[in-house]
Scaffold this motif. Sequence first.
Motif, PDB file in Angstrom:
ATOM      1  N   PHE A 307      32.224  -7.568  19.698  1.00 32.75           N
ATOM      2  CA  PHE A 307      31.959  -8.557  20.744  1.00 32.75           C
ATOM      3  C   PHE A 307      30.526  -9.081  20.635  1.00 32.75           C
ATOM      4  O   PHE A 307      30.279 -10.287  20.665  1.00 32.75           O
ATOM      5  N   ILE A 308      29.586  -8.161  20.508  1.00 31.89           N
ATOM      6  CA  ILE A 308      28.179  -8.570  20.486  1.00 31.89           C
ATOM      7  C   ILE A 308      27.866  -9.360  19.214  1.00 31.89           C
ATOM      8  O   ILE A 308      27.065 -10.294  19.224  1.00 31.89           O
ATOM      9  N   GLU A 309      28.554  -8.994  18.150  1.00 34.83           N
ATOM     10  CA  GLU A 309      28.439  -9.750  16.892  1.00 34.83           C
ATOM     11  C   GLU A 309      28.887 -11.203  17.103  1.00 34.83           C
ATOM     12  O   GLU A 309      28.206 -12.140  16.684  1.00 34.83           O
ATOM     13  N   LEU A 310      30.008 -11.374  17.756  1.00 32.29           N
ATOM     14  CA  LEU A 310      30.529 -12.728  17.968  1.00 32.29           C
ATOM     15  C   LEU A 310      29.768 -13.466  19.065  1.00 32.29           C
ATOM     16  O   LEU A 310      29.663 -14.689  19.049  1.00 32.29           O
ATOM     17  N   ASN A 311      29.240 -12.739  20.000  1.00 27.53           N
ATOM     18  CA  ASN A 311      28.565 -13.345  21.139  1.00 27.53           C
ATOM     19  C   ASN A 311      27.117 -13.727  20.821  1.00 27.53           C
ATOM     20  O   ASN A 311      26.664 -14.840  21.155  1.00 27.53           O
TER      21      ASN A 311
END
Lengths: 399, 399
Positions: A307-311
């Motif tokens: 998630f944090i990678e994509l966000n």
Amino acid sequence: MKGHQNMLSIKHFLVVSMALNVGLISRVLFIGDIKRGDVFFCPESEKTLPVDISREENHVEKKKNDATSIEIPISPPQAIMAPQKDDGSVINLDHGDPTMYEKYWKQTGDKTTVVIPGWQLISYFSDIRNICWFLENEFADAIVKLHNKVGNAVTEGRHIVVGTGSTQLYQAVLYALCPDNSGSEPMSVVSAAPFYSSYPLMTDFLKSGLYKWGGDAHEFNADKPYIELVTSPNNPDGSSREAVVNGRRGILVHDLAYLWPQYTPISSPADHDIMLFTVSKSTGHAGTRLGWALIKDEEIARKMTKFIELNTIGVSKDSQIRAAKILSHVSESIDNKPESDQGGDNFFEFAYDVMAKRWTQLRAAVNRTTLFSLPSFPSGTCSFSGHTFQPQPGITWKE
Amino acid sequence: MKGHQNMLSIKHFLVVSMALNVGLISRVLFIGDIKRGDVFFCPESEKTLPVDISREENHVEKKKNDATSIEIPISPPQAIMAPQKDDGSVINLDHGDPTMYEKYWKQTGDKTTVVIPGWQLISYFSDIRNICWFLENEFADAIVKLHNKVGNAVTEGRHIVVGTGSTQLYQAVLYALCPDNSGSEPMSVVSAAPFYSSYPLMTDFLKSGLYKWGGDAHEFNADKPYIELVTSPNNPDGSSREAVVNGRRGILVHDLAYLWPQYTPISSPADHDIMLFTVSKSTGHAGTRLGWALIKDEEIARKMTKFIELNTIGVSKDSQIRAAKILSHVSESIDNKPESDQGGDNFFEFAYDVMAKRWTQLRAAVNRTTLFSLPSFPSGTCSFSGHTFQPQPGITWKE
């Protein structure tokens, strides 16, 4: 909030909000306009905001079945997009700022100063062997050391996921817990009222097909998968909490932002599957935007990282390195004896004293009126500090 | 990618990828296993990653109607959640790291070192008079100064919104542009293929009801509102771009991450309604996770700010202060004469020389084989540097 406004109009003021979150505590003012100088306890801060007691917006859910309660919105900044007129005549309770530990950090001098040369921390990556590949090892080490010293959370057998504040981690958890197979309906996310005002907004603002806000956990009884948020000590009412839904198919997320010895007596290390913490509440460094999650299940840690990678493709390394230094200092300071009436170099003694003083003043102020009352908490002896005290939350809930 | 793997199996290697994004450039290797030491051009970086030429995943859309193209995934880190075995025999083209300016930043010494005492930058707030209330004024000033000196974008009459990388700003823009009235179908987001590999993932990973990925802009012709992403210079093929959809109801978002004079000749200041930039590409500081948007419409700036408020309650101040120092140095260095063959203290001269050298080597390497070809770009004279050159993108696209 209409009654609230009426009170303003007849110039009976009770200015009460304080918070770690709000960064303010207030005192009783019975007569006359409120002047900015009367909002205090943060004398060092030039950025102290006006507290608007007249706001119509209310970002904290009403305590159920309690029509007389008055909610003090204490959430992180919301609805402040428009620059607000500050003529000193209003107090804004919508948001606030944790600046009450500033004095302590000034005392530490160079010991907590971070120095970052222009060529350092350039890479996207921190440690590609780690599931959370953007987690700086220094920061991870500081977290483990601090939890182990304070005894407020189990770190053994946990994966650490760093986030841009626990706000991002909250959203990462939702993403990680919800199956992404299309066709299934969004998973319900619930929390017992009164709950943190931002939960519904953070959950629903993108109209995700993965999850949706399900409201008060007391009223949730559907026989389907759900996520229950357990905030303990709770924001906004300061109470210690456990899950309330008696369901078989729930996953618990523990938001333990305030589980530090300046706010509540520590009993034993929290040992839950998913635990969220934030630098904003532990040391007061809100501007670093840094939180961390302690996660038992590897796959959940992996999906949160995704998630944090994509966000945001990771989390500021500058903030991680700075927070590592600050948390390390806190750990080291624990062994120091208090040197002054505010705890000297021992961070948690200082912070405990600040909170104790504020609560003493707040209770004294509220005792001078019959308009409000403050919650009463059971006392406990803190396994960390040895102090016996009743919780002194970073937020208030007045009735 | 099967054919690609076959090439590996018969040990005919052509290792070609380089990128600002990837942080690597490679050379032709015809015989024998690829060893990590053969992947080069970043000798200073100990964190250089193995580049996996055998990956099945492909994060760049195929160029339409071109079955023979071989895509070099150059996106920021994706699908790297599992620590990968590094036996030196594979090269990972999936992700990379901008470390090629590290030498420059080392040369600057203390001039770009940031020092942050423990008591500073504690507050959530930067300037509550600003729409983007978490934007540090120092950072905003540095951005305006740099754009004005380089002449690559108009800043007058623009609101600046800071984000945790341009990745977060991209999502903030989508949120800002899509009406949130329930009942309306999600707005389509399109971009001309080949497009940045992360766009579809970032758009769809939360299954938002506000927007959805609509694919190749060349094929979009619905008579309904849409968002077209115009990435110029483009990631991954380096081309200069304009909108391709001939629709009345579109809103354009310009991702100008690579619009800097080390990559492409600057002609005139870009003057679009929504422009995105990032520190990662301009100075190479990917670890700071910092981007900025120049926004003409106040309401869009306001909604983008709201997104970031709900997503991460602001953006690391530590990174903003650090980036302010770095961008300010870049602006000041522009007036310096080149002192060495790599541009000396003048950042853009240094960076231009690094890119020119890499492209010369890359073209020489590719000329030694018939397996690949590199794109050819029209030359132009840069209004900023005076150099006449053909674009030397931070990414490559090989056919």
